[in-house]
Motif scaffolding. Structure first.
Motif, short mmCIF file in Angstrom:
data_model
loop_
_atom_site.label_atom_id
_atom_site.label_comp_id
_atom_site.label_asym_id
_atom_site.label_seq_id
_atom_site.Cartn_x
_atom_site.Cartn_y
_atom_site.Cartn_z
N ASN A 145 32.16 41.42 31.49
CA ASN A 145 33.25 41.70 32.44
C ASN A 145 32.42 42.23 33.67
N THR A 146 31.27 41.63 34.07
CA THR A 146 30.64 42.03 35.27
C THR A 146 31.32 41.45 36.32
N SER A 147 31.12 41.72 37.55
CA SER A 147 31.32 41.15 38.91
C SER A 147 32.95 40.95 38.96
N ILE A 148 33.31 39.86 39.35
CA ILE A 148 34.73 39.71 39.58
C ILE A 148 35.51 39.59 38.57
N SER A 149 35.00 39.25 37.15
CA SER A 149 35.65 39.29 35.93
C SER A 149 36.40 40.56 35.63
N VAL A 150 36.08 41.67 36.43
CA VAL A 150 36.60 42.94 36.12
C VAL A 150 38.26 42.95 36.62
#
Lengths: 261, 261
Positions: free
Chosen positions: A103-108
């Motif tokens: 869930n790094t970066s834009i996946s948040v």
């Protein structure tokens, strides 16, 4: 001193391996209550259930732990926990995960795991979402257990700024040990979607969404860099989406004469 | 100069009154393509469809406009539009709405309307979500049409900063005319949930989520104040959730010795 009260949720569902690992670690740190979805809810973002009913059933699934499964989203589960299951009791910590997948970066933004943590932060509670960058349902969590415990302990002892939820990601199991922790910013990246066409037995078209992750970020202070270099990444996340710098810019650049009443 | 290409989506579904009003206004400004959910998707947040299939059907529903309905979420619709329906063509503007109901303050997180707009911003496109603070399916949109047109024109002509989606909310129809526009920040507020218990014919419990909106914000530079004072509110929104100020604070406050490998 009484034991801290720890609320556990996730988005992969109450039977996933990741939540079992998380519950077992949290049992060492306090009294654990689980409210989690009854089925996988990946990609649910900050969805909540409006105009539909919610189910909530107590489930004896974790040894010595009060646990409920709900038909709702991860955000629903935290709301149900805070305002129905726990009622007058306030958790000292909300943890979500451990997610099977990054869930790094834009996946948040798309993450159900993080929506549970952010919902906790909205309630004013110290909250952490944990994710392992390995999508396998049988992922090896053994190398992250010590880190999950350290980070949760740290938050219980030293806190985090109010209204913040931590987005913690772990690199997948590698030969080399994890190097340490980096507190960092969300990397500038996106999912470049492709849609795979298929046809059902009636000849009608349907699609599978299949994305490629594209990282635009050349910095070394972001979560993608941390994971790629075998560090644990921690991004403190807030829920004020306002682009404060843009307010001034729009007030300057726009033709306000034409926008008057 | 060729007409601008305008992509329209929403979260109330392709048959809602709000999207009909929005399409009719956008037809004055450019070539319109609609990709919208086939059913209501309120509260979907930034959900996307993972591990399930998507449907997409062309629908003759708006006069002289190419329109598709999809089984997906608002964010899915924008992805399908950008990467499948429009393919090699790039929209000059993405608009979502007009939502039946407020998306001010913290509701931006739960909003399907805004997830479509933010997905547009993620694609690097100027994007706007429009919402009317009136939940009725027969809401009166007559007082906002001129404002929707003005704001969309302004964005087409003067742009907005890259990576920003505008969260535009309109006060409900009142005797007095709308006073003007305020570019503002997201108000500090939350939904205080309550769960109403019911029993199904088999005697099994279920719940309805019923929230009360609680505004903590005493400022006059936020969207709640603007709407309460009969102004149009525009909050420029970004998708970097990093609480940048918290990075330094955590690096200072935490006991890093105990967090070493």
């Amino acid at each position: 001193m009484s034991k801290p009260l720890i609320l556990v949720s996730n988005d992969d569902g109450i039977t996933s391996k990741g939540i079992r690992v998380l519950v077992s670690i949290m049992k060492k740190l306090g009294e654990v209550v689980v409210v989690a979805p009854d089925s996988p809810q990946s990609g649910m973002g900050h969805a909540i259930t409006i105009g539909e009913t919610l189910r909530l059933y107590e489930e004896e699934i974790f040894d010595g732990v009060v646990a409920y499964k709900s038909s709702g989203t991860p955000a629903d589960c935290v709301k149900l926990a805070k305002h129905y299951v726990l009622k007058d009791r306030t958790p000292d910590l909300v943890v979500s995960g451990i997610n099977h997948g990054s869930n790094t970066s834009i996946s948040v933004l798309y993450s159900g795991t993080m929506s549970a943590a952010i919902e906790g932060a909205l309630e004013g509670l110290p909250s952490i979402g944990f994710s392992l960058c390995d999508f396998s349902s049988k992922a090896d969590f053994s190398h992250v257990e010590v880190w999950v415990e350290k980070i949760a302990k740290q938050v219980l002892e030293n806190g985090i700024p109010k209204g913040i939820a931590l987005n913690v990601n772990f690199p997948p199991k590698q030969i080399e040990d994890i190097k340490g922790i980096k507190v960092c910013r969300q990397a500038d990246a996106k999912w470049q979607e492709e849609f795979a066409e298929r046809f059902d037995p009636n000849g009608r078209k349907y699609f599978w969404m299949a994305g490629n992750f594209v990282n635009f970020d050349k910095g070394e202070d972001n979560d993608e860099w941390a994971i790629a270099n075998n560090y644990v990444s921690i991004v403190p996340c807030q829920y004020d989406l306002t682009a404060h710098h843009a307010i001034k810019q729009m007030n300057k650049d726009w033709d306000w004469e034409s926008l008057k009443n």
